[in-house]
Design an enzyme around this catalytic site. Structure first.
Site, PDB file in Angstrom:
ATOM      1  CB  SER A   1      -2.560  -0.354   2.208  1.00 33.25           C
ATOM      2  OG  SER A   1      -2.774  -1.780   3.143  1.00 33.25           O
TER       3      SER A   1
ATOM      4  CG  HIS B   1      -2.940  -6.869   4.914  1.00 34.52           C
ATOM      5  ND1 HIS B   1      -3.261  -5.652   4.770  1.00 34.52           N
ATOM      6  CD2 HIS B   1      -1.900  -7.117   3.693  1.00 34.52           C
ATOM      7  CE1 HIS B   1      -2.795  -5.139   3.590  1.00 34.52           C
ATOM      8  NE2 HIS B   1      -2.107  -6.038   2.889  1.00 34.52           N
TER       9      HIS B   1
ATOM     10  CB  CYS C   1      -5.002  -5.770   9.943  1.00 32.98           C
ATOM     11  SG  CYS C   1      -4.099  -5.339   8.742  1.00 32.98           S
TER      12      CYS C   1
ATOM     13  CB  CYS D   1      -8.187  -0.795   4.708  1.00 34.86           C
ATOM     14  SG  CYS D   1      -6.960   0.013   5.640  1.00 34.86           S
TER      15      CYS D   1
ATOM     16  CD  GLU E   1       0.662  -6.097   0.576  1.00 33.26           C
ATOM     17  OE1 GLU E   1       0.914  -6.230  -0.867  1.00 33.26           O
ATOM     18  OE2 GLU E   1      -0.442  -6.088   0.784  1.00 33.26           O
TER      19      GLU E   1
HETATM   20  N1  DGL Z   1      -5.130  -3.852   5.591  1.00 34.38           N
HETATM   21  C1  DGL Z   1      -5.214  -2.860   6.093  1.00 34.38           C
HETATM   22  C2  DGL Z   1      -5.936  -3.011   7.435  1.00 34.38           C
HETATM   23  O1  DGL Z   1      -7.181  -3.552   7.504  1.00 34.38           O
HETATM   24  C3  DGL Z   1      -3.894  -1.967   6.194  1.00 34.38           C
HETATM   25  C4  DGL Z   1      -2.781  -2.684   6.607  1.00 34.38           C
HETATM   26  C5  DGL Z   1      -1.502  -1.790   6.297  1.00 34.38           C
HETATM   27  O2  DGL Z   1      -1.369  -1.158   5.343  1.00 34.38           O
HETATM   28  O3  DGL Z   1      -0.833  -1.178   7.324  1.00 34.38           O
HETATM   29  O4  DGL Z   1      -5.677  -2.034   8.534  1.00 34.38           O
END
Ligand code: DGL
Length: 276
Positions: free
Chosen positions: A18, A191, A189, A80, A157
């Site tokens: 994302s 991120h 996740c 993701c 982000e």
């Molecule tokens: N980086 C993503 C994940 O591993 C999605 C984070 C998001 O857009 O909420 O779930």
């Protein structure tokens, strides 16, 4: 020496998330496969995926995969967790290999955990899906505890990955998980791998942190070898290219990239997902 009978494929590897979440996976892939071309797609227009419905996530994953296929990618890494959970099975009809992040994370969490108590932090969609819990329990009777951390993604982000605010949020989210005696924590996740240092600092206990970045890179290498998809550029280091596409605001993406890696990135292009 160039070996005969090795099939080669110079098409790029496609990666999507994302937003900036998949960039650590991308960098790890580049580290062990520096000769491979890479096309990265960040769906910044639809971020965050974690609060979206299953149908919406499937729809977006499909559109992005079609876009990457048009860019002639030979393999797609769904970098993701949220998209991997809902889309991986559905996209089996794509003719190229599709790799998700869930199974490699589970594999290594199970290898690491001694007391069979595993914690998972992820987006709301990931936690609510229960997929990690169900998959782990199919392997053995582990105690699995989950916690959604919806504020982590917007901070990453923004390129904010440490400092007082991050410490406060980590404590708030991880408080109950840490009261349970987990010995392994899955970063569910992508991120969150940017918050690894801050997590280690705040956890203050010996816990194995499972970050998919390295495992995914190894997985990509294995699949490329198995399917004879390795690029011939491997004999010419740095021959590879990296192209990044975003669905909105390329300037912001470049700024965040700079904050996260202390390095400028130039080749970022905005495309319209609806036109794909
Ligand atoms: N980086 C993503 C994940 O591993 C999605 C984070 C998001 O857009 O909420 O779930």
């Amino acid at each position: 020496m160039i070996m005969k009978n090795i099939k080669i494929n110079n098409n790029p590897i496609g990666i999507f998330d994302s937003g900036v979440g998949g960039l650590n996976i991308m960098n790890e892939i580049h580290k062990i496969l520096p000769m491979e071309n890479i096309v990265y797609f960040a769906d910044t227009l639809n971020l965050p995926y974690g609060s979206k419905s299953k149908d919406k996530i499937i729809d977006l994953s499909r559109k992005i995969s079609f876009f990457l296929v048009k860019k002639k990618v030979k393999l797609i890494v769904i970098a993701c967790n949220t998209a991997s959970i809902f889309s991986l099975n559905i996209m089996k009809n794509f003719k190229i290999p599709m790799l998700g992040v869930i199974d490699p994370c589970i594999k290594f969490a199970i290898l690491k955990s001694k007391n069979m108590k595993i914690g998972i932090i992820g987006t709301e969609a990931t936690v609510n899906s229960n997929l990690y819990v169900n998959k782990i329990n199919k392997i053995a009777k582990y105690n699995v505890y989950q916690q959604a951390c919806p504020l982590f993604v917007p901070f990453v982000e923004e390129g904010i990955i440490n400092g007082n605010i991050i410490d406060v949020i980590i404590k708030k989210y991880l408080d109950s998980l840490l009261k349970i005696d987990i010995d392994t924590l899955i970063l569910g996740c992508t991120h969150y791998s940017f918050l690894k240092k801050a997590l280690i600092k705040n956890i203050k206990k010996k816990i194995s942190i499972i970050d998919p970045s390295k495992y995914m890179a190894q997985e990509v290498l294995n699949v490329l070898k198995k399917k004879s998809l390795i690029s011939e550029n491997r004999f010419k280091k740095n021959y590879s290219f990296l192209k990044i596409y975003v669905s909105c605001n390329e300037k912001k993406f470049k700024n965040t990239y700079y904050k996260l890696f202390n390095k400028k990135i130039f080749n970022v292009k905005k495309v319209n997902l609806e036109d794909m």
